[in-house]
Write an enzyme that holds these catalytic residues in place. Structure first.
Site, mmCIF file in Angstrom:
data_model
loop_
_atom_site.group_PDB
_atom_site.id
_atom_site.type_symbol
_atom_site.label_atom_id
_atom_site.label_comp_id
_atom_site.label_asym_id
_atom_site.label_seq_id
_atom_site.Cartn_x
_atom_site.Cartn_y
_atom_site.Cartn_z
ATOM 1 N N LYS A 1 37.886 41.621 1.239
ATOM 2 C CA LYS A 1 37.736 42.774 2.104
ATOM 3 C C LYS A 1 39.100 43.352 2.306
ATOM 4 C CE LYS A 1 32.755 43.094 1.717
ATOM 5 N NZ LYS A 1 31.157 43.112 2.364
ATOM 6 N N GLN B 1 29.283 42.011 8.289
ATOM 7 C CA GLN B 1 28.919 40.722 7.725
ATOM 8 C C GLN B 1 27.542 40.436 7.331
ATOM 9 O OE1 GLN B 1 30.598 41.444 4.559
ATOM 10 N NE2 GLN B 1 28.739 40.162 3.258
ATOM 11 N N ASP C 1 29.666 51.374 5.181
ATOM 12 C CA ASP C 1 28.590 50.431 3.810
ATOM 13 C C ASP C 1 27.700 51.717 3.362
ATOM 14 O OD1 ASP C 1 29.508 47.532 3.723
ATOM 15 O OD2 ASP C 1 28.712 46.860 5.850
HETATM 16 N N1 GUN Z 1 25.956 41.150 2.560
HETATM 17 C C1 GUN Z 1 25.958 41.531 0.834
HETATM 18 N N2 GUN Z 1 26.769 42.540 0.512
HETATM 19 C C2 GUN Z 1 27.274 43.078 2.270
HETATM 20 C C3 GUN Z 1 27.322 44.718 2.268
HETATM 21 O O1 GUN Z 1 28.329 45.104 0.739
HETATM 22 N N3 GUN Z 1 27.880 45.026 3.004
HETATM 23 C C4 GUN Z 1 27.761 44.226 4.180
HETATM 24 N N4 GUN Z 1 27.709 44.347 5.240
HETATM 25 N N5 GUN Z 1 27.017 43.098 3.877
HETATM 26 C C5 GUN Z 1 26.884 42.563 2.797
#
Ligand code: GUN
Length: 292
Positions: A52, A96, A119
């Site tokens: 990211k 996350q 998100d």
């Molecule tokens: N864990 C797995 N996929 C995601 C996501 O798209 N966003 C976040 N914050 N955590 C994750």
């Protein structure tokens, strides 16, 4: 059979975002700023967050990585979220997942200001998405819709089966495929207690597998000519792989690919699109596109 190349599509979209950001900057706007909170050292989460941050660089965004050890308290985390909510230099941020057991993920998600929830996990965004209002849409389903659109897969009036009912993928995916302005499809959600899973899947013109069980979708579950989207990314031990594991999708690619109309590979299908859609959401946050 057409291979749906998420990696190449994501690269094109990131270049589009970067061009738009440079245009914004040349007009005196500051760069969109994404912050990410990472708790602990889970291998998968470390990789996702690193990717990211790299994607932010590719798009010309500012990014901040905020790290905590596994023993951070829920109160400490909530206090940091509150600070980010009020930090005008941060357009959007993510925490996350998964989080350590002693922290309530739901409390954390609801503490994020929905106007910065890139998100799309906050109930305000989930609710607005469900009724078709402008909002941050969770990245994986948004990326799948974008792949279907860019590869000209007809969804209107088609039968779509979504395997899995998670909050992050299955449910929002089904909602979006249902909506008139989005998928406009007839949608079935198949889950662990569904009867005749095979028969349900065989009806699908578009089959979206998001259950996290390697190779679950076998050739006898797929209608010839169907479009198959594989969301699975399970780490499977593999002594011959450089890292000691490989990523395995939910679809038995070797046997399913020859009979379907189009299919996403793992890796290189849905995964790169997910991060790319987080970038699009961050761009929208920077432009205050959905919320002032
Ligand atoms: N864990 C797995 N996929 C995601 C996501 O798209 N966003 C976040 N914050 N955590 C994750």
């Amino acid at each position: 059979m057409q291979l749906i190349d998420g990696k190449a599509t994501a690269a094109i979209i990131k270049a589009e975002i970067k061009a738009e950001v440079e245009n914004m900057v040349s007009q005196g706007h500051r760069r969109p700023h994404l912050a990410a909170i990472l708790v602990g050292h889970d291998g998968g989460s470390e990789t996702y967050v690193r990717n990211k941050v790299l994607a932010c660089e590719a798009c010309g965004f500012e990014s901040s990585l905020i790290r905590y050890e596994d023993d951070v308290t829920e109160d400490e985390l909530l206090a940091r979220i509150d600070t980010l909510n009020h930090d005008e230099s941060v357009d959007g941020f993510i925490v996350q997942l998964p989080l350590p057991k002693h922290i309530s993920e739901q409390r954390v998600i609801e503490a994020i200001d929905y106007r910065k929830d890139v998100d799309g996990f906050h109930p305000v965004n989930v609710g607005r998405m469900a009724i078709g209002l402008p909002c941050f849409i969770s990245a994986t389903p948004k990326g799948i819709l974008e792949l279907l659109r860019r590869y000209h897969v007809e969804t209107s009036g088609k039968k779509c089966v979504v395997l899995g009912r998670s909050n992050i993928v299955g449910r929002p995916m089904a909602q979006l495929m249902l909506q008139k302005e989005m998928g406009d499809a007839t949608v079935t959600i198949v889950h662990s207690h569904t009867q005749n899973i095979k028969d349900e899947c065989r009806q699908a013109d578009i089959l979206i597998a998001a259950i996290g069980r390697p190779g679950f979708v076998t050739a006898d579950m797929v209608k010839p000519g169907a479009t198959v989207i594989d969301v699975g990314t399970t780490r499977v031990p593999d002594a011959t792989a450089p890292k000691g594991f490989r990523l395995s999708g939910d679809v038995d690619f070797e046997h399913v690919a020859p009979l379907c109309g189009a299919i996403t590979p793992v890796p290189g299908g849905v995964g790169p699109m997910t991060i790319c859609m987080l970038m699009l959401n961050t761009l929208a946050a920077g432009k205050k596109e959905y919320y002032k």
